[in-house]
Scaffold this motif. Structure first.
Motif, PDB file in Angstrom:
ATOM      1  N   GLN A   1       0.829  -1.203   0.000  1.00 57.85           N
ATOM      2  CA  GLN A   1       0.000   0.000   0.000  1.00 57.85           C
ATOM      3  C   GLN A   1       0.869   1.261   0.000  1.00 57.85           C
ATOM      4  O   GLN A   1       0.545   2.248  -0.650  1.00 57.85           O
ATOM      5  CB  GLN A   1      -0.939  -0.011   1.211  1.00 57.85           C
ATOM      6  CG  GLN A   1      -1.882  -1.192   1.174  1.00 57.85           C
ATOM      7  CD  GLN A   1      -3.192  -0.945   1.898  1.00 57.85           C
ATOM      8  OE1 GLN A   1      -4.248  -1.189   1.351  1.00 57.85           O
ATOM      9  NE2 GLN A   1      -3.143  -0.484   3.120  1.00 57.85           N
TER      10      GLN A   1
ATOM     11  N   LEU B   1       1.378   7.057   6.669  1.00 60.97           N
ATOM     12  CA  LEU B   1       0.081   7.303   7.294  1.00 60.97           C
ATOM     13  C   LEU B   1      -1.049   6.876   6.356  1.00 60.97           C
ATOM     14  O   LEU B   1      -1.996   6.185   6.753  1.00 60.97           O
ATOM     15  CB  LEU B   1      -0.037   8.795   7.599  1.00 60.97           C
ATOM     16  CG  LEU B   1      -1.089   9.222   8.593  1.00 60.97           C
ATOM     17  CD1 LEU B   1      -0.641   8.836   9.986  1.00 60.97           C
ATOM     18  CD2 LEU B   1      -1.305  10.720   8.512  1.00 60.97           C
ATOM     19  N   MET B   2      -0.915   7.275   5.106  1.00 58.08           N
ATOM     20  CA  MET B   2      -1.960   6.921   4.139  1.00 58.08           C
ATOM     21  C   MET B   2      -2.006   5.415   3.937  1.00 58.08           C
ATOM     22  O   MET B   2      -3.077   4.822   3.825  1.00 58.08           O
ATOM     23  CB  MET B   2      -1.719   7.632   2.815  1.00 58.08           C
ATOM     24  CG  MET B   2      -1.913   9.129   2.934  1.00 58.08           C
ATOM     25  SD  MET B   2      -2.042   9.944   1.340  1.00 58.08           S
ATOM     26  CE  MET B   2      -3.674   9.486   0.829  1.00 58.08           C
ATOM     27  N   ALA B   3      -0.807   4.795   3.878  1.00 57.85           N
ATOM     28  CA  ALA B   3      -0.759   3.344   3.668  1.00 57.85           C
ATOM     29  C   ALA B   3      -1.382   2.596   4.838  1.00 57.85           C
ATOM     30  O   ALA B   3      -1.947   1.524   4.668  1.00 57.85           O
ATOM     31  CB  ALA B   3       0.686   2.894   3.467  1.00 57.85           C
ATOM     32  N   GLY B   4      -1.291   3.187   6.028  1.00 59.01           N
ATOM     33  CA  GLY B   4      -1.856   2.517   7.189  1.00 59.01           C
ATOM     34  C   GLY B   4      -3.342   2.766   7.346  1.00 59.01           C
ATOM     35  O   GLY B   4      -4.061   1.922   7.872  1.00 59.01           O
ATOM     36  N   LEU B   5      -3.793   3.929   6.889  1.00 59.96           N
ATOM     37  CA  LEU B   5      -5.191   4.301   7.134  1.00 59.96           C
ATOM     38  C   LEU B   5      -6.120   3.973   5.973  1.00 59.96           C
ATOM     39  O   LEU B   5      -7.269   3.608   6.169  1.00 59.96           O
ATOM     40  CB  LEU B   5      -5.288   5.804   7.424  1.00 59.96           C
ATOM     41  CG  LEU B   5      -4.745   6.276   8.766  1.00 59.96           C
ATOM     42  CD1 LEU B   5      -4.881   7.782   8.879  1.00 59.96           C
ATOM     43  CD2 LEU B   5      -5.493   5.602   9.904  1.00 59.96           C
ATOM     44  N   PHE B   6      -5.621   4.168   4.761  1.00 61.18           N
ATOM     45  CA  PHE B   6      -6.517   4.040   3.604  1.00 61.18           C
ATOM     46  C   PHE B   6      -6.177   2.799   2.800  1.00 61.18           C
ATOM     47  O   PHE B   6      -5.047   2.634   2.346  1.00 61.18           O
ATOM     48  CB  PHE B   6      -6.391   5.262   2.693  1.00 61.18           C
ATOM     49  CG  PHE B   6      -6.718   6.550   3.365  1.00 61.18           C
ATOM     50  CD1 PHE B   6      -8.034   6.905   3.594  1.00 61.18           C
ATOM     51  CD2 PHE B   6      -5.720   7.405   3.778  1.00 61.18           C
ATOM     52  CE1 PHE B   6      -8.345   8.093   4.216  1.00 61.18           C
ATOM     53  CE2 PHE B   6      -6.016   8.592   4.411  1.00 61.18           C
ATOM     54  CZ  PHE B   6      -7.341   8.939   4.632  1.00 61.18           C
ATOM     55  N   GLN B   7      -7.163   1.962   2.607  1.00 58.14           N
ATOM     56  CA  GLN B   7      -6.961   0.760   1.799  1.00 58.14           C
ATOM     57  C   GLN B   7      -6.867   1.158   0.333  1.00 58.14           C
ATOM     58  O   GLN B   7      -7.685   1.930  -0.159  1.00 58.14           O
ATOM     59  CB  GLN B   7      -8.136  -0.177   2.014  1.00 58.14           C
ATOM     60  CG  GLN B   7      -8.078  -1.417   1.164  1.00 58.14           C
ATOM     61  CD  GLN B   7      -9.132  -2.407   1.597  1.00 58.14           C
ATOM     62  OE1 GLN B   7      -8.984  -3.108   2.576  1.00 58.14           O
ATOM     63  NE2 GLN B   7     -10.224  -2.453   0.876  1.00 58.14           N
TER      64      GLN B   7
END
Lengths: 536, 285
Positions: free
Chosen positions: A110, A276-282
Motif C-alpha cells: 500500500q 500514514l496513508m498506507a496505514g489508514l486508507f486501503q
C-alpha cells in the motif's frame, strides 16, 4: 612502553585532514556545502516527487523479494478463504501471499501504491508551479522538457506496476492497452502481437512488464532525475524578485546546515505522510478483484488517476469509425494514440514556443508572478480545465452513480465541457490577472487604502490613501515603478497599525503594540455620549 | 341449434346407420336430440376437466391473508398497477405472474410504492411492515402465481459445514454480479439514470429475492441459471466477505470504488498535508 595520548577534540580534525590529503575533497565540498538555495514554499513541491521516488525504490525492492512474475497457473491454498481453491496465475498468487502472509507485506504494497500516486500528483503540482511562474524560460528549457519526459516515464511505470498483480482490474487495464495498440492503423496488430507475444493475454506479458517496471523504467527515471537535479545545481535555482534579489545573484540559505536539515526533515514528513496513508486508507484491494478472467469486467474499472484523463477522452470520443479501403481507423485511435501523443509532446516544446512568440532571448533567473503574464496563465488554466474535464470523465460512472446523475448526461456534459470550459477558463484567468495587475498599479500610483474616510468642509467624502513613496508639492504620491513583486496593500504591511501576526492557525508570537500617534491619543474613559432618539 | 332438423340430414356410418328399416320421424328427432345433448355434455366435460386453473380463480375465494393484501393493494398500488394487478399502460406493469418474491423485494425494501415515475425506483424506508408485505405478496401470488422465496428460509451457506462455499460464491459473484455492482459491491451506474445499487445493507432475503425476480434493471437469475445452492453461495460471499467490513488494508476502504476515490484521496489528503508542510517549513512570500 609509554601510552600515546589521544586528544579526542582533535580527532575529527585529524580525520578530515587525512581524508582531504588523500582525496582532495575540501575544495569541491566547500563549494557544494556553501551553495545557496532560495527559500519559498513552492520550491519544495518538486522535492515531494523526489522523495516519493526514493520511497518507491525502497518499498519496491521489498516487494520484488516476494513477487513471482510468472503467469503459470496455480491453485490458491493460502489463508484468504474467499479465494481458496481458485485457479490463478503465480503472479496473482504471490501478490496475495505478499498481502496476507508476508509480515508487513500489505503495508509495504500500500505504501508503494500511495507513493506512486503521490509521485505523479506532486509532479503535476510541481509542473504547475514551474509553468505559472515562468521558471522554464531560458536557460531552463531543456529541464522543462526533461520534466515532461519524467511525467511520461512515471505514467508508464505506473501502468506497468498496475498490471503486475494480474488481478481482475489490472487485466482489464491490459486489455484496454492492447485495444489501444490494435487501433493503430496497419501496424497495430504487429505491435500488439509483439508486445504480448501473440494473442492477448498470452503467457509473457507479466514477465515483460516486470523487467520494464523494476529495471528499465526506474533506470530511465533515475537517470533523468539525476540530470534534472544536476541541471538545477548547474544552472542554479530560480528565485522570486524582491529586495536585494537580481537576475545575477541567488539570495537564500546555504546548503549546509540549514537547507540540508530542512530537506531531511521534509523527507521525513513525506515518508510519514505516505506511511500514514498506507496505514489508514486501503488501496487497490486485489483480493476482491479475483484473478484476471477475460469474461469478468467490473463496473468502475478505472486506471489510476494520472491515466484517467486518457480513459476520459476515450469515453467522450463519439463513435466515428473511418473506413479506407480494406482498412479502418477505429474511434479509439484518436483520443488514445493521437491524443496521448499530442498531449505529451506538445507541452515539451512550450518554452521554445513562448520564447519565439515573445521574441524573448534574455536569460531569466528571476521568476514572474503569474499575473504579470496573463496569456501564459490563460494557457495554463485552459490546459488544466481540459485535463480536469478529461479526468473527471474518466470516472464519470462513479460520479454518475454517487451523485444520482444520468451517465448519459455525464458523457454529454463532458463532451460539451471539454470544448467550452477551457476557453472559458482562459478568458476568466486572463481577466483575473489583468485585474490584479491593475490593482497593483493603482496602489503604486495612489498609495495604500487606509480605511479612513474624511469629510471635507464642502460635505464631500474622500478616502485617505497612504502613499508608498515620496509625494509631490501638492501632497500627491509620485507614481512608483512596478518591481515584479508583491505590492503592500494593507496598512500593516507598511508598518502602520499593528503588524501582521505570524502563525498559521494560531498566533505564534505576541502581537506587538500598535504604534500610537502622539497627535491622536487613544480614546479612554467611559463613553458619555447618549443615543440619539426622536425625542418622544 | 336446439332443433334436430339439420342434424337429421347427416348420414351416419356408425351403429345407428346400420338399421335396415328407416326409423320413424319422431324417433329420428328424439335420437338426434339425445346425441346432441351427449356431444355437448362430452365437450363441456372435457373442457372443464382440462381447462387452465387460473381461469377458475375468478370464482375461487382468496385466502384470508390475500384478502388483507387485496385491501392494501386497492389502497396503495391500484393507481399504477390497475384493477386485479393487470397494469396501466404508461404507469405500471401488470403484476400477473411476478410472484410473491418480487413483492417482498420491491415492497420490503421500500422501492414500492414509488415516490415518482423515474428511471428506477429508489430504496427507501419501507411503507409497509413485514406482515403487510407478506399479505400483499400472498395476494399477488394467489392472483397470478410466479416465483416464491424458498419456504425453508435458508439463504446462506454454513461455512463451518461447507467452507468452499465462500470461494465458489466469490467466483460466481465476479462472473455474474461485478459487471454492474462492482468488485466491492459498491454499486455502479447504468445508462440513462439507471443504476445497480450498493449491496452494503442488503439482507440475505433481499439478495435472494433480487436474483430470483430480477427487479428494476437487473436480469433474472432463475433457478436454471443459478441453482438455489449457487444463489446461497453468492449471498454467503456478499454477506461474509463484502458486508462484514473485511478491509485488511486500513481503517478507510474509500468505498472500494477503486482508483477514482484513491485519486481523490491522494490530492485531498496526501498533497494537502504536504503543501501545508511546505508552508510550515519554508518562506511564504
Amino acid at each position: 612502553m609509554k601510552r600515546k595520548k589521544v586528544d579526542l577534540a582533535q580527532a575529527p580534525i585529524t580525520f578530515a585532514k587525512g581524508v582531504d590529503e588523500r582525496y582532495k575533497a575540501a575544495t569541491p565540498l566547500r563549494g557544494l556545502l556553501n551553495k545557496v538555495f532560495p527559500d519559498h514554499w513552492s520550491f519544495l513541491l518538486g522535492e515531494i516527487a523526489l522523495f516519493s521516488f526514493i520511497i518507491l525504490l525502497l518499498t519496491g525492492v521489498f516487494l520484488t523479494l516476494f513477487f513471482d512474475p510468472s503467469m503459470k497457473e496455480v491453485a490458491y491454498e493460502g489463508p484468504y478463504s474467499a479465494l481458496r481453491g481458485v485457479d490463478m496465475s503465480a503472479a496473482y498468487e504471490s501478490s496475495l501471499r505478499l498481502s496476507f502472509e508476508v509480515r508487513g507485506g500489505l503495508f509495504m504494497r500500500q505504501m508503494h501504491h500511495w507513493a506512486a500516486l503521490l509521485f505523479m500528483a506532486s509532479i503535476v503540482v510541481h509542473m504547475c508551479r514551474i509553468f505559472f511562474t515562468g521558471a522554464f524560460r531560458k536557460p531552463r528549457e531543456a529541464n522543462w522538457a526533461i520534466g515532461v519526459v519524467l511525467f511520461l516515464l512515471g505514467f508508464l511505470a505506473g501502468f506497468t506496476g498496475y498490471s503486475l498483480p494480474d488481478d481482475g482490474l489490472s487485466g482489464t487495464g491490459l486489455r484496454i492497452a492492447s485495444a489501444i495498440m490494435l487501433s493503430i492503423p496497419v501496424a497495430g496488430t504487429w505491435i500488439s502481437a509483439s508486445i504480448f507475444g501473440g494473442e492477448f493475454p498470452g503467457h509473457l506479458i507479466i514477465g515483460r512488464f516486470y523487467i520494464a517496471h523494476v529495471l528499465l523504467i526506474p533506470g530511465g527515471l533515475l537517470a533523468l532525475i539525476s540530470v534534472h537535479l544536476g541541471l538545477v545545481f548547474a544552472q542554479k535555482h530560480t528565485q522570486w524578485p524582491g529586495p536585494m534579489r537580481t537576475n545575477t545573484n541567488v539570495v537564500g540559505e546555504r546548503m549546509f546546515p540549514r537547507y540540508a536539515l530542512k530537506q531531511g526533515g521534509f523527507f521525513m514528513a513525506v515518508f510519514g505522510t505516505v506511511a500514514l496513508m498506507a496505514g489508514l486508507f486501503q488501496i487497490n484491494p486485489i483480493w476482491l478483484f479475483g484473478p484476471y478472467r477475460a469474461s469478468e469486467v467490473s463496473s468502475a474499472s478505472q486506471p489510476d488517476w494520472y491515466v484517467m484523463f486518457m480513459d476520459g477522452l476515450v469515453r467522450l470520443m463519439p463513435n466515428w469509425q473511418i473506413y479506407i479501403g480494406d482498412y479502418s481507423i477505429p474511434p479509439l485511435f484518436w483520443p488514445a494514440v493521437v491524443g496521448l501523443g499530442a498531449l505529451t509532446t506538445v507541452p515539451m516544446f512550450y518554452p521554445w514556443i513562448e520564447a519565439r512568440r515573445l521574441k524573448d532571448k534574455q536569460v531569466h533567473n528571476l521568476l514572474q508572478r503569474p499575473r504579470d503574464n496573463p496569456e501564459r496563465v490563460g494557457i495554463g488554466a485552459m490546459s488544466l480545465a481540459f485535463f480536469l474535464v478529461a479526468t473527471l470523465s474518466g470516472g464519470n460512472d462513479v460520479i454518475a452513480d454517487k451523485f444520482h446523475i444520468s451517465l448519459n448526461a455525464m458523457t454529454w456534459a463532458g463532451r460539451i465541457g471539454l470544448l467550452i470550459l477551457p476557453p472559458l477558463a482562459y478568458y476568466i484567468s486572463v481577466r483575473v490577472c489583468l485585474g490584479l495587475q491593475q490593482h497593483d498599479r493603482e496602489v503604486l500610483a495612489h498609495g495604500v487604502e487606509t480605511g479612513i474616510i474624511r469629510r471635507l468642509p464642502n460635505g464631500q467624502f474622500m478616502e485617505v490613501h497612504q502613499p508608498l513613496g515620496p509625494v509631490d508639492d501638492h501632497g500627491h504620491p509620485i507614481p512608483l515603478e512596478y518591481g515584479g513583486w508583491v505590492v503592500p496593500k494593507k496598512m500593516n504591511r507598511v508598518g502602520a497599525l499593528a503588524p501582521a501576526i505570524k502563525g498559521f492557525f494560531f498566533p505564534v508570537e505576541k502581537p506587538a503594540e500598535a504604534p500610537v500617534s502622539p497627535g491622536m491619543p487613544p480614546v479612554s474613559g467611559k463613553d458619555e455620549r447618549e443615543e440619539i432618539t426622536t425625542g418622544h | 341449434m336446439t332443433s334436430g332438423s339439420p342434424a337429421g340430414r347427416w348420414r351416419f356410418r356408425g351403429v345407428l346407420a346400420r338399421r335396415r328399416t328407416a326409423p320413424s320421424r319422431a324417433r329420428r328427432r328424439l335420437g338426434a336430440a339425445v346425441r346432441m345433448l351427449a356431444a355437448l355434455a362430452l365437450a363441456g366435460g372435457v373442457y372443464t376437466a382440462f381447462a387452465p386453473g387460473a381461469f377458475a380463480d375468478d370464482t375461487t375465494q382468496l385466502s384470508a391473508t390475500a384478502q388483507e393484501g387485496k385491501q392494501l393493494y386497492d389502497n396503495s398500488c391500484i393507481t399504477c398497477h390497475g384493477r386485479d394487478a393487470q397494469g396501466v399502460t404508461g404507469r405500471g406493469p401488470s403484476l400477473i405472474g411476478v410472484g410473491s418474491a418480487s413483492v417482498e423485494f420491491q415492497v420490503g425494501t421500500g422501492r414500492m410504492p414509488m415516490t415518482r415515475q423515474e428511471a428506477q425506483a429508489e430504496e427507501k424506508k419501507p411503507q409497509f411492515d413485514k406482515t403487510q408485505t407478506k399479505q400483499l405478496g400472498q395476494y399477488i401470488q394467489e392472483l397470478g402465481g410466479g416465483p416464491q422465496l424458498p419456504s425453508d428460509g435458508k439463504y446462506t451457506e454454513d461455512l463451518k459445514e461447507n467452507p468452499e462455499a465462500l470461494a465458489r460464491g466469490g467466483e460466481l459473484f465476479r462472473v455474474n454480479c461485478t459487471s454492474c455492482h462492482g468488485f466491492g459491491g459498491g454499486g455502479g451506474a447504468l445508462s440513462s439514470g439507471k443504476y445497480a445499487p450498493a449491496l452494503h445493507d442488503a439482507s440475505p432475503e433481499t439478495l435472494y429475492a433480487a436474483m430470483l425476480t430480477g427487479p428494476q434493471n437487473m436480469p433474472v437469475f432463475g433457478d436454471n441459471q443459478l441453482t438455489p445452492d449457487q444463489k446461497r453461495e453468492i449471498i454467503t460471499y456478499v454477506t461474509v466477505q463484502l458486508q462484514q467490513d473485511r478491509d485488511p488494508g486500513g481503517l478507510f476502504n474509500l468505498g472500494r470504488y477503486g482508483p477514482v476515490t484513491e485519486g481523490l484521496a491522494i490530492f485531498g489528503v496526501g498533497i494537502t498535508i504536504l503543501v501545508f508542510t511546505t508552508l510550515w517549513i519554508a518562506g511564504k512570500s
